[in-house]
Design a protein around this motif. Structure first.
Motif, PDB file in Angstrom:
ATOM      1  N   VAL A  20       0.818  -1.213   0.000  1.00 26.04           N
ATOM      2  CA  VAL A  20       0.000   0.000   0.000  1.00 26.04           C
ATOM      3  C   VAL A  20       0.856   1.269   0.000  1.00 26.04           C
ATOM      4  N   VAL A  21       1.905   1.289   0.761  1.00 23.56           N
ATOM      5  CA  VAL A  21       2.725   2.498   0.864  1.00 23.56           C
ATOM      6  C   VAL A  21       3.358   2.879  -0.480  1.00 23.56           C
ATOM      7  N   PRO A  22       3.961   1.964  -1.255  1.00 18.44           N
ATOM      8  CA  PRO A  22       4.487   2.378  -2.566  1.00 18.44           C
ATOM      9  C   PRO A  22       3.397   2.873  -3.516  1.00 18.44           C
ATOM     10  N   VAL A  23       2.212   2.271  -3.458  1.00 18.58           N
ATOM     11  CA  VAL A  23       1.114   2.742  -4.304  1.00 18.58           C
ATOM     12  C   VAL A  23       0.701   4.153  -3.895  1.00 18.58           C
ATOM     13  N   ALA A  24       0.663   4.423  -2.595  1.00 10.05           N
ATOM     14  CA  ALA A  24       0.305   5.761  -2.118  1.00 10.05           C
ATOM     15  C   ALA A  24       1.329   6.801  -2.558  1.00 10.05           C
ATOM     16  N   PHE A  25       2.611   6.465  -2.522  1.00  7.55           N
ATOM     17  CA  PHE A  25       3.626   7.410  -2.963  1.00  7.55           C
ATOM     18  C   PHE A  25       3.577   7.608  -4.475  1.00  7.55           C
ATOM     19  N   GLY A  26       3.239   6.569  -5.211  1.00  4.24           N
ATOM     20  CA  GLY A  26       3.040   6.725  -6.656  1.00  4.24           C
ATOM     21  C   GLY A  26       1.885   7.663  -6.954  1.00  4.24           C
ATOM     22  N   TYR A  27       0.798   7.518  -6.215  1.00  2.00           N
ATOM     23  CA  TYR A  27      -0.345   8.412  -6.364  1.00  2.00           C
ATOM     24  C   TYR A  27       0.045   9.843  -6.028  1.00  2.00           C
ATOM     25  N   LEU A  28       0.857  10.012  -4.994  1.00  2.00           N
ATOM     26  CA  LEU A  28       1.337  11.339  -4.623  1.00  2.00           C
ATOM     27  C   LEU A  28       2.129  11.968  -5.760  1.00  2.00           C
ATOM     28  N   ALA A  29       2.999  11.205  -6.395  1.00  2.00           N
ATOM     29  CA  ALA A  29       3.815  11.731  -7.487  1.00  2.00           C
ATOM     30  C   ALA A  29       2.943  12.143  -8.676  1.00  2.00           C
ATOM     31  N   VAL A  30       1.970  11.314  -9.024  1.00  2.47           N
ATOM     32  CA  VAL A  30       1.089  11.632 -10.148  1.00  2.47           C
ATOM     33  C   VAL A  30       0.247  12.859  -9.839  1.00  2.47           C
ATOM     34  N   THR A  31      -0.281  12.943  -8.623  1.00  9.14           N
ATOM     35  CA  THR A  31      -1.104  14.084  -8.234  1.00  9.14           C
ATOM     36  C   THR A  31      -0.288  15.372  -8.222  1.00  9.14           C
ATOM     37  N   ARG A  32       0.955  15.280  -7.769  1.00 10.60           N
ATOM     38  CA  ARG A  32       1.807  16.471  -7.748  1.00 10.60           C
ATOM     39  C   ARG A  32       2.042  16.988  -9.160  1.00 10.60           C
ATOM     40  N   VAL A  33       2.284  16.095 -10.095  1.00 12.36           N
ATOM     41  CA  VAL A  33       2.507  16.517 -11.480  1.00 12.36           C
ATOM     42  C   VAL A  33       1.246  17.173 -12.037  1.00 12.36           C
ATOM     43  N   ARG A  34       0.089  16.589 -11.748  1.00  9.96           N
ATOM     44  CA  ARG A  34      -1.163  17.163 -12.237  1.00  9.96           C
ATOM     45  C   ARG A  34      -1.423  18.538 -11.646  1.00  9.96           C
ATOM     46  N   VAL A  35      -1.218  18.680 -10.347  1.00  5.68           N
ATOM     47  CA  VAL A  35      -1.493  19.962  -9.685  1.00  5.68           C
ATOM     48  C   VAL A  35      -0.504  21.026 -10.134  1.00  5.68           C
ATOM     49  N   SER A  36       0.750  20.670 -10.262  1.00  4.80           N
ATOM     50  CA  SER A  36       1.751  21.674 -10.639  1.00  4.80           C
ATOM     51  C   SER A  36       1.638  22.066 -12.107  1.00  4.80           C
ATOM     52  N   SER A  37       1.025  21.222 -12.934  1.00  7.12           N
ATOM     53  CA  SER A  37       0.894  21.573 -14.346  1.00  7.12           C
ATOM     54  C   SER A  37      -0.312  22.468 -14.608  1.00  7.12           C
ATOM     55  N   LYS A  38      -1.278  22.501 -13.689  1.00  2.95           N
ATOM     56  CA  LYS A  38      -2.457  23.351 -13.874  1.00  2.95           C
ATOM     57  C   LYS A  38      -2.121  24.801 -13.537  1.00  2.95           C
ATOM     58  N   ASP A  39      -2.714  25.674 -14.269  1.00  2.00           N
ATOM     59  CA  ASP A  39      -2.535  27.102 -14.030  1.00  2.00           C
ATOM     60  C   ASP A  39      -3.771  27.614 -13.317  1.00  2.00           C
ATOM     61  N   ILE A  40      -3.751  27.532 -11.989  1.00  6.45           N
ATOM     62  CA  ILE A  40      -4.935  27.830 -11.196  1.00  6.45           C
ATOM     63  C   ILE A  40      -5.167  29.328 -11.078  1.00  6.45           C
ATOM     64  N   SER A  41      -4.161  30.082 -10.807  1.00  5.30           N
ATOM     65  CA  SER A  41      -4.354  31.504 -10.530  1.00  5.30           C
ATOM     66  C   SER A  41      -3.889  32.348 -11.708  1.00  5.30           C
ATOM     67  N   ARG A  42      -4.370  33.560 -11.731  1.00  2.68           N
ATOM     68  CA  ARG A  42      -4.065  34.483 -12.826  1.00  2.68           C
ATOM     69  C   ARG A  42      -2.810  35.314 -12.556  1.00  2.68           C
ATOM     70  N   LYS A  43      -2.590  35.695 -11.320  1.00  2.00           N
ATOM     71  CA  LYS A  43      -1.477  36.574 -11.004  1.00  2.00           C
ATOM     72  C   LYS A  43      -0.186  35.771 -10.836  1.00  2.00           C
ATOM     73  N   GLU A  44       0.885  36.337 -11.311  1.00  2.00           N
ATOM     74  CA  GLU A  44       2.186  35.654 -11.281  1.00  2.00           C
ATOM     75  C   GLU A  44       2.681  35.445  -9.848  1.00  2.00           C
ATOM     76  N   ARG A  45       2.458  36.432  -8.986  1.00  2.00           N
ATOM     77  CA  ARG A  45       2.919  36.320  -7.597  1.00  2.00           C
ATOM     78  C   ARG A  45       2.205  35.178  -6.877  1.00  2.00           C
ATOM     79  N   VAL A  46       0.904  35.057  -7.079  1.00  2.00           N
ATOM     80  CA  VAL A  46       0.137  33.983  -6.459  1.00  2.00           C
ATOM     81  C   VAL A  46       0.543  32.640  -7.051  1.00  2.00           C
ATOM     82  N   ARG A  47       0.803  32.617  -8.337  1.00  2.00           N
ATOM     83  CA  ARG A  47       1.233  31.383  -9.003  1.00  2.00           C
ATOM     84  C   ARG A  47       2.576  30.899  -8.439  1.00  2.00           C
ATOM     85  N   GLU A  48       3.490  31.812  -8.190  1.00  2.00           N
ATOM     86  CA  GLU A  48       4.776  31.443  -7.603  1.00  2.00           C
ATOM     87  C   GLU A  48       4.604  30.893  -6.190  1.00  2.00           C
TER      88      GLU A  48
END
Length: 113
Positions: A20-48
Motif C-alpha cells: 500500500v505504501v508504494p502505491v500511495a507514494f506513486g499516487y502522490l507523485a502523479v497528483t503532484r505533477v497534475r497539480v503543478s501543471s495546472k494554471d490555477i491563478s491568474r497573477k504571477e505572484r500567487v502562481r509562484e
C-alpha cells in the motif's frame, strides 16, 4: 524479540507497508505533477506561491518514505540477513522524518526565518 514475518498477523502488517505504501507514494507523485501543471491563478505572484507551497508539501509528504526503507531493513533482519549496521540503520531511518519536518518548515517558509 523480532516477530516472525511468516505469521498471518505480521504478514498482513508487513504486506500493508510493502504494497500500500508504494502505491500511495506513486499516487502522490502523479497528483503532484497534475497539480503543478495546472494554471490555477491568474497573477504571477500567487502562481509562484502556489508552486512554492506544492514543493514544500511534496517534500513533507515524501519524508515518511524513509520509514519504508527502515521497514525494509527490519524485514531483511527478520529474514535472516543480520548485520549490526543494518539494525542500527533501521532506527536511524525512523528518526529522519521527525527531525527534518520542522527543519524544512523553518528553512523554506519566509515568516519562520
Amino acid at each position: 524479540g523480532l516477530p516472525n514475518i511468516f505469521q498471518p498477523g505480521e504478514a498482513i502488517v508487513f504486506g500493508y507497508f510493502f504494497l500500500v505504501v508504494p502505491v500511495a507514494f506513486g499516487y502522490l507523485a502523479v497528483t503532484r505533477v497534475r497539480v503543478s501543471s495546472k494554471d490555477i491563478s491568474r497573477k504571477e505572484r500567487v502562481r509562484e506561491r502556489e508552486r512554492f507551497l506544492i514543493k514544500i508539501l511534496t517534500i513533507h509528504a515524501l519524508l515518511p518514505l524513509t520509514m519504508f526503507f527502515a521497514l525494509c531493513c527490519s524485514a531483511s533482519v527478520m529474514l535472516g540477513f543480520y548485520h549490526p549496521e543494518l539494525e542500527s540503520l533501521t532506527f536511524m531511518m525512523g528518526m529522519i522524518p521527525p527531525v527534518l519536518n520542522p527543519v524544512i518548515t523553518v528553512w523554506f517558509m519566509k515568516p519562520y526565518r
